[in-house]
Design an enzyme around this catalytic site. Sequence first.
Site, PDB file in Angstrom:
ATOM      1  N   ASN A 105      17.298   5.181  48.677  1.00  0.00           N
ATOM      2  CA  ASN A 105      17.447   4.601  47.341  1.00  0.00           C
ATOM      3  C   ASN A 105      17.147   3.108  47.303  1.00  0.00           C
ATOM      4  O   ASN A 105      16.780   2.581  46.257  1.00  0.00           O
ATOM      5  CB  ASN A 105      18.882   4.867  46.854  1.00  0.00           C
ATOM      6  CG  ASN A 105      19.255   4.017  45.671  1.00  0.00           C
ATOM      7  OD1 ASN A 105      18.850   4.278  44.536  1.00  0.00           O
ATOM      8  ND2 ASN A 105      20.019   2.949  45.929  1.00  0.00           N
ATOM      9  N   TYR A 168       5.118  -3.058  42.122  1.00  0.00           N
ATOM     10  CA  TYR A 168       6.229  -2.105  42.117  1.00  0.00           C
ATOM     11  C   TYR A 168       5.714  -0.674  41.941  1.00  0.00           C
ATOM     12  O   TYR A 168       6.075   0.232  42.701  1.00  0.00           O
ATOM     13  CB  TYR A 168       7.205  -2.474  41.000  1.00  0.00           C
ATOM     14  CG  TYR A 168       8.408  -1.571  40.901  1.00  0.00           C
ATOM     15  CD1 TYR A 168       9.474  -1.701  41.785  1.00  0.00           C
ATOM     16  CD2 TYR A 168       8.488  -0.574  39.929  1.00  0.00           C
ATOM     17  CE1 TYR A 168      10.592  -0.870  41.695  1.00  0.00           C
ATOM     18  CE2 TYR A 168       9.596   0.256  39.834  1.00  0.00           C
ATOM     19  CZ  TYR A 168      10.641   0.098  40.710  1.00  0.00           C
ATOM     20  OH  TYR A 168      11.742   0.925  40.623  1.00  0.00           O
TER      21      TYR A 168
HETATM   22  P1  NDP Z   1      19.891  -2.536  42.269  1.00  0.00           P
HETATM   23  O1  NDP Z   1      19.161  -3.803  42.442  1.00  0.00           O
HETATM   24  O2  NDP Z   1      20.984  -2.469  41.298  1.00  0.00           O
HETATM   25  O3  NDP Z   1      20.420  -2.058  43.719  1.00  0.00           O
HETATM   26  C1  NDP Z   1      19.485  -1.982  44.774  1.00  0.00           C
HETATM   27  C2  NDP Z   1      20.200  -1.679  46.071  1.00  0.00           C
HETATM   28  O4  NDP Z   1      19.219  -1.663  47.114  1.00  0.00           O
HETATM   29  C3  NDP Z   1      21.221  -2.741  46.430  1.00  0.00           C
HETATM   30  O5  NDP Z   1      22.323  -2.161  47.092  1.00  0.00           O
HETATM   31  C4  NDP Z   1      20.433  -3.629  47.389  1.00  0.00           C
HETATM   32  O6  NDP Z   1      21.319  -4.340  48.240  1.00  0.00           O
HETATM   33  C5  NDP Z   1      19.606  -2.579  48.142  1.00  0.00           C
HETATM   34  N1  NDP Z   1      18.451  -3.150  48.829  1.00  0.00           N
HETATM   35  C6  NDP Z   1      17.459  -3.909  48.319  1.00  0.00           C
HETATM   36  N2  NDP Z   1      16.603  -4.268  49.294  1.00  0.00           N
HETATM   37  C7  NDP Z   1      17.077  -3.718  50.451  1.00  0.00           C
HETATM   38  C8  NDP Z   1      16.650  -3.737  51.794  1.00  0.00           C
HETATM   39  N3  NDP Z   1      15.554  -4.402  52.194  1.00  0.00           N
HETATM   40  N4  NDP Z   1      17.383  -3.051  52.710  1.00  0.00           N
HETATM   41  C9  NDP Z   1      18.505  -2.385  52.338  1.00  0.00           C
HETATM   42  N5  NDP Z   1      18.959  -2.319  51.091  1.00  0.00           N
HETATM   43  C10 NDP Z   1      18.242  -2.992  50.154  1.00  0.00           C
HETATM   44  O7  NDP Z   1      18.813  -1.408  41.929  1.00  0.00           O
HETATM   45  P2  NDP Z   1      18.945   0.026  41.203  1.00  0.00           P
HETATM   46  O8  NDP Z   1      20.229   0.645  41.528  1.00  0.00           O
HETATM   47  O9  NDP Z   1      18.493  -0.146  39.818  1.00  0.00           O
HETATM   48  O10 NDP Z   1      17.737   0.774  41.955  1.00  0.00           O
HETATM   49  C11 NDP Z   1      17.932   1.683  43.027  1.00  0.00           C
HETATM   50  C12 NDP Z   1      16.630   2.419  43.242  1.00  0.00           C
HETATM   51  O11 NDP Z   1      16.243   3.071  42.034  1.00  0.00           O
HETATM   52  C13 NDP Z   1      15.461   1.500  43.620  1.00  0.00           C
HETATM   53  O12 NDP Z   1      14.653   2.157  44.572  1.00  0.00           O
HETATM   54  C14 NDP Z   1      14.714   1.342  42.306  1.00  0.00           C
HETATM   55  O13 NDP Z   1      13.363   1.038  42.494  1.00  0.00           O
HETATM   56  C15 NDP Z   1      14.918   2.715  41.696  1.00  0.00           C
HETATM   57  N6  NDP Z   1      14.737   2.765  40.257  1.00  0.00           N
HETATM   58  C16 NDP Z   1      15.473   1.942  39.424  1.00  0.00           C
HETATM   59  C17 NDP Z   1      15.276   2.009  38.062  1.00  0.00           C
HETATM   60  C18 NDP Z   1      16.007   1.119  37.099  1.00  0.00           C
HETATM   61  O14 NDP Z   1      15.666   1.116  35.900  1.00  0.00           O
HETATM   62  N7  NDP Z   1      17.037   0.377  37.530  1.00  0.00           N
HETATM   63  C19 NDP Z   1      14.305   2.953  37.471  1.00  0.00           C
HETATM   64  C20 NDP Z   1      13.619   3.755  38.439  1.00  0.00           C
HETATM   65  C21 NDP Z   1      13.834   3.659  39.770  1.00  0.00           C
HETATM   66  P3  NDP Z   1      20.882  -5.674  49.028  1.00  0.00           P
HETATM   67  O15 NDP Z   1      19.988  -6.457  48.124  1.00  0.00           O
HETATM   68  O16 NDP Z   1      22.181  -6.305  49.328  1.00  0.00           O
HETATM   69  O17 NDP Z   1      20.215  -5.204  50.277  1.00  0.00           O
END
Ligand code: NDP
Length: 274
Positions: A105, A168
Amino acid sequence: MTGEPTVDGAGRTRGGDWLAGRGAVVTGGGRGIGSAVAHALVGAGAKVVVAARSTDEIEVVAERLGAAGARAHAVSCDVSDQESVAKMADRARELLGAVDILVNNAGISGSALRVKVGDWEAMHRVNATGPLLVTQALLPAMLERGWGRIVNVASVVGLKGARYISSYAASKHALLGMTRCLADELAGTGVTVNSVCPGYVDTPMTTRNIGRIAEATGRDAAAVRQGLEEMQPSGRFVSPGEVAHAVLSFLPEAADSLQGSELIVRSGSTGSGS
Ligand code: NDP
């Protein structure tokens, strides 16, 4: 593993321990969709490792889940770093015994009119290479046991283009391409790999994206949010719990034939998302 799952709007699962005895890793579990997925998994009886870079966030999620009497652990990990992924995978095996379920995720987003090579590479490193690295670390043991479930959180823009999000969208296309190929390779093994493709979800990522659009256009963030919500067929964003529900739909024992599926999760049939 009994009972039929139901998931409420916050991602909490009610009605059964159908994932009891299963170990799960959720990357990006510190907030947003990943946090909702972790809650839903624990609600269904699974033991969960919540992995992300921000230790404080994953610890809060694990503590909250632990307070509910569940078994949840925070393990810091940068999915774009192979060494960090290997350490997380070792720790997850120690804590869970076996990792049967992987939810890829973790993801980052951003938008730029002119794509910068650095942004492009960073986006691909986390959104496409990250799931590859975590899958490579955890898949071999699933294959040895003859059972496993991998769910990749992609996006509707992994299926089509949209303005201003080339890096993206391309990284999510790469993730879906990898998932389709892996699904063919895994056919008949008892391990499945599927994707969920959400539209706009109400998470910190979306709030940050709204802030970027507001800054770039000089508009008020509340007005930007309202405009985006109005673009959705039902006039609202998807909730993280609704995405968690979709993720869990791939996990039942009887879901071996769900292989390479792409489940669109959005509040209607048109519109865009991140
Ligand atoms: P958030 O930014 O709210 O959360 C993202 C999570 O991913 C955080 O816990 C962050 O923690 C973690 N993360 C980011 N980079 C890394 C890394 N390099 N290693 C480990 N963890 C990482 O995002 P969402 O919950 O909105 O999104 C979750 C997924 O859903 C993503 O893949 C996103 O692309 C996808 N998505 C989201 C949509 C939306 O509208 N929000 C729509 C469609 C898909 P930390 O930065 O501390 O590592």
